[in-house]
Design a protein around this motif. Sequence first.
Motif, PDB file in Angstrom:
ATOM      1  N   GLN A   2       0.831  -1.207   0.000  1.00  0.00           N
ATOM      2  CA  GLN A   2       0.000   0.000   0.000  1.00  0.00           C
ATOM      3  C   GLN A   2       0.866   1.259   0.000  1.00  0.00           C
ATOM      4  O   GLN A   2       0.596   2.224  -0.711  1.00  0.00           O
ATOM      5  N   GLU A   3       1.917   1.242   0.789  1.00  0.00           N
ATOM      6  CA  GLU A   3       2.824   2.399   0.826  1.00  0.00           C
ATOM      7  C   GLU A   3       3.546   2.556  -0.517  1.00  0.00           C
ATOM      8  O   GLU A   3       3.751   3.665  -0.991  1.00  0.00           O
ATOM      9  N   TYR A   4       3.908   1.435  -1.120  1.00  0.00           N
ATOM     10  CA  TYR A   4       4.549   1.467  -2.439  1.00  0.00           C
ATOM     11  C   TYR A   4       3.614   2.067  -3.482  1.00  0.00           C
ATOM     12  O   TYR A   4       4.016   2.894  -4.291  1.00  0.00           O
ATOM     13  N   THR A  34       3.279   5.900  -3.689  1.00  0.00           N
ATOM     14  CA  THR A  34       4.348   6.684  -4.321  1.00  0.00           C
ATOM     15  C   THR A  34       3.990   7.068  -5.748  1.00  0.00           C
ATOM     16  O   THR A  34       4.588   7.988  -6.301  1.00  0.00           O
ATOM     17  N   PHE A  35       3.016   6.402  -6.344  1.00  0.00           N
ATOM     18  CA  PHE A  35       2.618   6.704  -7.719  1.00  0.00           C
ATOM     19  C   PHE A  35       1.463   7.693  -7.801  1.00  0.00           C
ATOM     20  O   PHE A  35       1.061   8.081  -8.887  1.00  0.00           O
ATOM     21  N   VAL A  36       0.918   8.074  -6.637  1.00  0.00           N
ATOM     22  CA  VAL A  36      -0.180   9.043  -6.606  1.00  0.00           C
ATOM     23  C   VAL A  36       0.440  10.440  -6.570  1.00  0.00           C
ATOM     24  O   VAL A  36       1.337  10.704  -5.764  1.00  0.00           O
ATOM     25  N   PRO A  37      -0.011  11.364  -7.423  1.00  0.00           N
ATOM     26  CA  PRO A  37       0.545  12.709  -7.402  1.00  0.00           C
ATOM     27  C   PRO A  37       0.391  13.366  -6.020  1.00  0.00           C
ATOM     28  O   PRO A  37      -0.581  13.126  -5.306  1.00  0.00           O
ATOM     29  N   ASN A  68      -0.442  16.294  -5.022  1.00  0.00           N
ATOM     30  CA  ASN A  68      -1.623  17.131  -4.777  1.00  0.00           C
ATOM     31  C   ASN A  68      -2.905  16.305  -4.625  1.00  0.00           C
ATOM     32  O   ASN A  68      -3.926  16.830  -4.243  1.00  0.00           O
ATOM     33  N   LYS A  69      -2.868  15.013  -4.910  1.00  0.00           N
ATOM     34  CA  LYS A  69      -4.039  14.141  -4.771  1.00  0.00           C
ATOM     35  C   LYS A  69      -4.004  13.356  -3.459  1.00  0.00           C
ATOM     36  O   LYS A  69      -4.962  12.687  -3.112  1.00  0.00           O
ATOM     37  N   ARG A  70      -2.888  13.400  -2.754  1.00  0.00           N
ATOM     38  CA  ARG A  70      -2.770  12.653  -1.492  1.00  0.00           C
ATOM     39  C   ARG A  70      -3.576  13.339  -0.390  1.00  0.00           C
ATOM     40  O   ARG A  70      -3.731  14.548  -0.381  1.00  0.00           O
ATOM     41  N   LYS A  71      -4.073  12.534   0.527  1.00  0.00           N
ATOM     42  CA  LYS A  71      -4.870  13.089   1.634  1.00  0.00           C
ATOM     43  C   LYS A  71      -3.983  13.350   2.829  1.00  0.00           C
ATOM     44  O   LYS A  71      -3.032  12.758   3.094  1.00  0.00           O
TER      45      LYS A  71
END
Length: 81
Positions: free
Chosen positions: A68-70, A73-76, A78-81
């Motif tokens: 899940q943590e890996y 890393t592919f989520v931009p 500005n899209k992370r919560k």
Amino acid sequence: MDFTLIIIISGAVLLFAVLRAAQSIRHHKDSERGSDPGTGYHEIEANYHSGGAGGGHSYTFKVPRDPQEYAKTFVPRNKRK
């Protein structure tokens, strides 16, 4: 060339490819790739040497063992919560 001969040769090539794929799957079935999920990080070392005097780069980076943590890393950023 005769159309029948083309079909026969194509079928033989296809049969060979299928048999070879089945053999490869059976041979590599017990040697699964990857690593078990867990905590911490894998350290990966990447080296490049151009062959000249003093040329090249070396870098070590960490990859999380947690899937899940890996994936995060592919989520931009500005899209992370």
